[in-house]
Design an enzyme around this catalytic site. Sequence first.
Site, PDB file in Angstrom:
ATOM      1  N   ASP A 135     -20.698  39.511  52.837  1.00  0.00           N
ATOM      2  CA  ASP A 135     -21.272  38.240  53.306  1.00  0.00           C
ATOM      3  C   ASP A 135     -22.780  38.307  53.458  1.00  0.00           C
ATOM      4  OD1 ASP A 135     -20.842  40.037  55.278  1.00  0.00           O
ATOM      5  OD2 ASP A 135     -20.183  38.587  56.780  1.00  0.00           O
TER       6      ASP A 135
ATOM      7  N   GLU B  16     -62.642  38.496  73.972  1.00  0.00           N
ATOM      8  CA  GLU B  16     -62.492  39.920  73.704  1.00  0.00           C
ATOM      9  C   GLU B  16     -63.458  40.406  72.623  1.00  0.00           C
ATOM     10  OE1 GLU B  16     -60.912  41.726  75.556  1.00  0.00           O
ATOM     11  OE2 GLU B  16     -60.219  43.543  74.564  1.00  0.00           O
ATOM     12  N   ASP B  17     -63.703  39.581  71.634  1.00  0.00           N
ATOM     13  CA  ASP B  17     -64.414  40.072  70.448  1.00  0.00           C
ATOM     14  C   ASP B  17     -65.815  39.510  70.234  1.00  0.00           C
ATOM     15  OD1 ASP B  17     -62.192  41.528  69.928  1.00  0.00           O
ATOM     16  OD2 ASP B  17     -61.381  40.190  68.401  1.00  0.00           O
TER      17      ASP B  17
ATOM     18  N   HIS C 204     -58.731  32.172  71.109  1.00  0.00           N
ATOM     19  CA  HIS C 204     -58.037  33.298  71.737  1.00  0.00           C
ATOM     20  C   HIS C 204     -58.756  34.642  71.604  1.00  0.00           C
ATOM     21  CE1 HIS C 204     -56.358  34.229  67.722  1.00  0.00           C
ATOM     22  NE2 HIS C 204     -56.184  35.447  68.200  1.00  0.00           N
TER      23      HIS C 204
ATOM     24  N   ASP D  28     -50.522  34.597  67.129  1.00  0.00           N
ATOM     25  CA  ASP D  28     -51.563  35.575  66.809  1.00  0.00           C
ATOM     26  C   ASP D  28     -50.932  36.747  66.061  1.00  0.00           C
ATOM     27  OD1 ASP D  28     -54.015  37.071  67.004  1.00  0.00           O
ATOM     28  OD2 ASP D  28     -53.194  38.094  68.764  1.00  0.00           O
TER      29      ASP D  28
HETATM   30 MN    MN Z   1     -56.150  37.413  67.352  1.00  0.00          MN
END
Ligand code: MN
Length: 711
Positions: A261, A76-77, A72, A139
Amino acid sequence: MMRQFELVELVRSYDPNADEGALNRAYVFSMKAHGAQLRASGDPYFSHPVEVAGILAQMKLDCASIITGLLHDTVEDTVATLDDINRVFGPEIARLVDGVTKLSRIELQSDQTKQAENFRKLVLAMSEDIRVLLVKLADRLHNIRTLRFITNDEKRRRIARETMEIYAPLAERLGMQRMKDELEDLAFAELQPDARNSIAARLEFLRDQGATLVPRIEAELQRVLRDGGLAGASVAGREKTPCSIWRKMQRKSVAFEQLSDVMAFRVLVDNVGDCYHALGLIHSAYHVVPGRFKDYISTPKPNNYRSLHTGVIGPERQRIEIQIRTRDMHEVAEFGVAAHWSYKQGVGNTEGPQYRWLRELLDILDHASGPEEFLEHTKLEMFQDQVFCFTPKGDLIALPRGATAVDFAYAVHSEIGDTCVGAKINGRLLPLRTVLGNGDQVEIITSKAQRPSPTWERFVVTGKARARIRRFIRTQQRAQYLDLGKAIVQKAFRQEGCEFSERPLEAVLKTFNCAAIEDLYVAVGQGLVTGRAVVAAVFPQRQDRAKVVSLARARRKAGHTDTAVAIRGLIPGMALHFAGCCHPLPGDRIVGIVTTGKGVTIHTIDCETLENFADTPERWLDVAWSNNDGETAHVGRLNVMIANEPGNLGSLTTVIGKQGGNITNLKITNRSTDFFEMMLDIEVADVKHLTTIIAALRANPVINSVERARG
Ligand code: MN
């Protein structure tokens, strides 16, 4: 960190048909892609996607979801691209990874708490596959579990706030109680550390006070059920989470001491009949707290939660909450949509998985009943019909699907809508008619000179935009018809040799069914009443002398400003329009031709089409350009002939571009081996501008001839 074989074993334990090879490939792919990257905790970054995959495997999700969990963050990274993933893992995985990546990107755009509801909708709308959302939730769960390692206070709080306001409610909506509880409590610890600590301390104290209270009550309830014939029932007690206690304290504005409660007990049985049986046993053994009984079995919650709830003064005279449900219902209550998913997945199910999530959701929604549930239902459906866009400041604007930049502009402010000239969508300048997509960032460009255009009405979809544009057109049209009608009446008076005055018009208003003089002008402007008819009504005794105005005379007179109508507010398609035969430009000498019901068409004085109107001089109107017309672009038409050689077309457009002309249309009218003949429409400021362009073209050697098109 979970090892490769452990993950594969876990997936195979509930799905023997899982694609082991693909799982292994994804594990290695992710490990290589993340390489030496580190988490804030100092762990290798790769541990994060593995943990996420582990969470998904604990939820017993399908193999594709687990692989998506592993991959995932790669797009992006890391240097890995969506194409790489598509090539190695196929389109389904690529689509899922892309979905999660997009969700992560929009997350960074908005940080405004008041928009939480909209943002939740945006996330739902963007999760076209429910698995995208499930991976995103896993995630987030791992990120918030490791939140303490992030040293930046602001970032930590942002993540916690988002989790509290967006992801925990989403998990709840999907019926994932366990996920929701954990997300919420970890976020709560970050956002309200003092409150959480004091509640936790208080719980600790209560626990010390009656160290054996929960097990004692458990045993007591167990006995009651067993004696009543439900030997198979199991009872489990638990304290509520600090966050839910905090909520209750806020909601009921009571102090912690009054919250009796804080314990809840769960009774699990084998079937629905046993649920009601157990309820009967408990209600006959203890005092019922009024108003606490709820039957979510006969009427499940919209997220498919099913259970019986009741409150009693239980053993040890403690007020306790009891939930009764079957073990199947319990699974759904804990894992929600995810449980639903793995249930029906079934081994050897050959149906494509891609639409199953939709059926599951619809299934859940089918159970909705009652006004509250119905509202939830409609809301969820609405997400699919909406798009959510951002202003440059990060405000979320919700619009119906198909909405354009103009709709967006009107949604932000009527004034912005009225004056919009263009839009920058995700940084790119695009036309106003562009249809917006989820997550688009839209910057509207405005100009004081702009006014709503009737053409906008053809593509806007929101009621607000449409209403504003229509109202504007109506008032503009009326103003134009009014000016035009007045000019026609004045001219008719002059042609009859009469002094013009408005007073006698009052007397004939009834004849034309008009309430005011202005209405009469409008009727004349629209061509419903002729100027001569008005004169004839005012002076009925006069003979209707036919006036013969020759074409020559009309042409000679045209352009005389003393009798001319100033053309103002040149709005295409309205009371005034420009002839397509001669394309008049500011600076051209022009003449107007009145057409019934259509207003006036403007021609150049030398347009050949005018011959057709030689017999109807009453339709001729002297017009001239007003001075303040520099704002609007006009289209001039050229006939051009160039040699058919490489690069010539390029030279042609370069010359026009350099002169500030904008080609809006180009049509090859004749093509031979040697020459191109073509017709060009060019946006210019006025006739002088066009003349300059013609001169520049004639100066260019590759261009054989240039003429302005006439009729
Ligand atoms: Mn992540």
